[in-house]
Design a protein around this motif. Sequence first.
Motif, PDB file in Angstrom:
ATOM      1  N   GLY A  35      63.242  39.320  15.310  1.00 26.32           N
ATOM      2  CA  GLY A  35      62.954  39.898  16.671  1.00 26.32           C
ATOM      3  C   GLY A  35      63.198  41.655  16.337  1.00 26.32           C
ATOM      4  N   TYR A  37      63.912  45.767  16.306  1.00 25.45           N
ATOM      5  CA  TYR A  37      64.915  46.640  17.784  1.00 25.45           C
ATOM      6  C   TYR A  37      64.922  47.816  16.798  1.00 25.45           C
ATOM      7  CZ  TYR A  37      67.268  42.400  15.829  1.00 25.45           C
ATOM      8  OH  TYR A  37      68.241  40.567  15.887  1.00 25.45           O
ATOM      9  N   ARG A  47      68.227  45.751  20.658  1.00 23.40           N
ATOM     10  CA  ARG A  47      66.756  44.730  20.260  1.00 23.40           C
ATOM     11  C   ARG A  47      65.876  44.553  20.928  1.00 23.40           C
ATOM     12  NH1 ARG A  47      69.165  39.591  19.976  1.00 23.40           N
ATOM     13  NH2 ARG A  47      68.606  39.261  21.762  1.00 23.40           N
ATOM     14  N   SER A  50      62.402  39.927  21.283  1.00 17.93           N
ATOM     15  CA  SER A  50      62.652  38.257  20.141  1.00 17.93           C
ATOM     16  C   SER A  50      61.581  37.377  19.798  1.00 17.93           C
ATOM     17  CB  SER A  50      64.037  38.339  20.084  1.00 17.93           C
ATOM     18  OG  SER A  50      63.931  37.391  21.318  1.00 17.93           O
ATOM     19  N   CYS A  96      62.336  44.904  11.715  1.00 20.42           N
ATOM     20  CA  CYS A  96      62.546  43.643  12.176  1.00 20.42           C
ATOM     21  C   CYS A  96      63.667  42.484  11.557  1.00 20.42           C
ATOM     22  CB  CYS A  96      61.190  42.534  11.802  1.00 20.42           C
ATOM     23  SG  CYS A  96      60.289  43.121   9.863  1.00 20.42           S
ATOM     24  N   VAL A  99      67.196  37.041  14.514  1.00 19.56           N
ATOM     25  CA  VAL A  99      67.756  36.798  15.425  1.00 19.56           C
ATOM     26  C   VAL A  99      69.385  35.782  15.479  1.00 19.56           C
ATOM     27  CG1 VAL A  99      68.099  37.024  17.861  1.00 19.56           C
ATOM     28  CG2 VAL A  99      66.420  37.775  16.776  1.00 19.56           C
ATOM     29  N   ALA A 101      70.356  39.249  13.592  1.00 15.29           N
ATOM     30  CA  ALA A 101      70.315  40.510  12.608  1.00 15.29           C
ATOM     31  C   ALA A 101      70.831  39.794  11.374  1.00 15.29           C
ATOM     32  CB  ALA A 101      70.716  41.699  13.248  1.00 15.29           C
TER      33      ALA A 101
END
Length: 116
Positions: A35, A37, A47, A50, A96, A99, A101
Amino acid sequence: ELQVVESGGGFVQPGGSLRLSCAASGRSFSTYIMGWYRQAPGKERERVASIDWTKRDIVYADSVKGRFTISRDSAQNMLSLQMNTLKPEDTANYYCNTVPARKEYWGQGTQVTVSS
């Protein structure tokens, strides 16, 4: 384990475009849902997009839907974010991560500033 390096940020006027890249090291990159963010000053990290390992399950935050496109190249261990029609409210540091995190995977991020 995963190590990431984000790049591609910069200063752009409203309506402009940027392409962010995330270079990842680690053999497990292709197995992770990845993902993008972002965190703006004084705000919580959120986020924005994703993508799973099949590239079929892609999710965007409502705030960026239709303007941002996430992609990945698992052979190159690369994650990208094409950002179009940028707005001042897109100003943030972009990261980055997997997911969900993982604390140990956060990089330095890349700063995006949208202003006239």
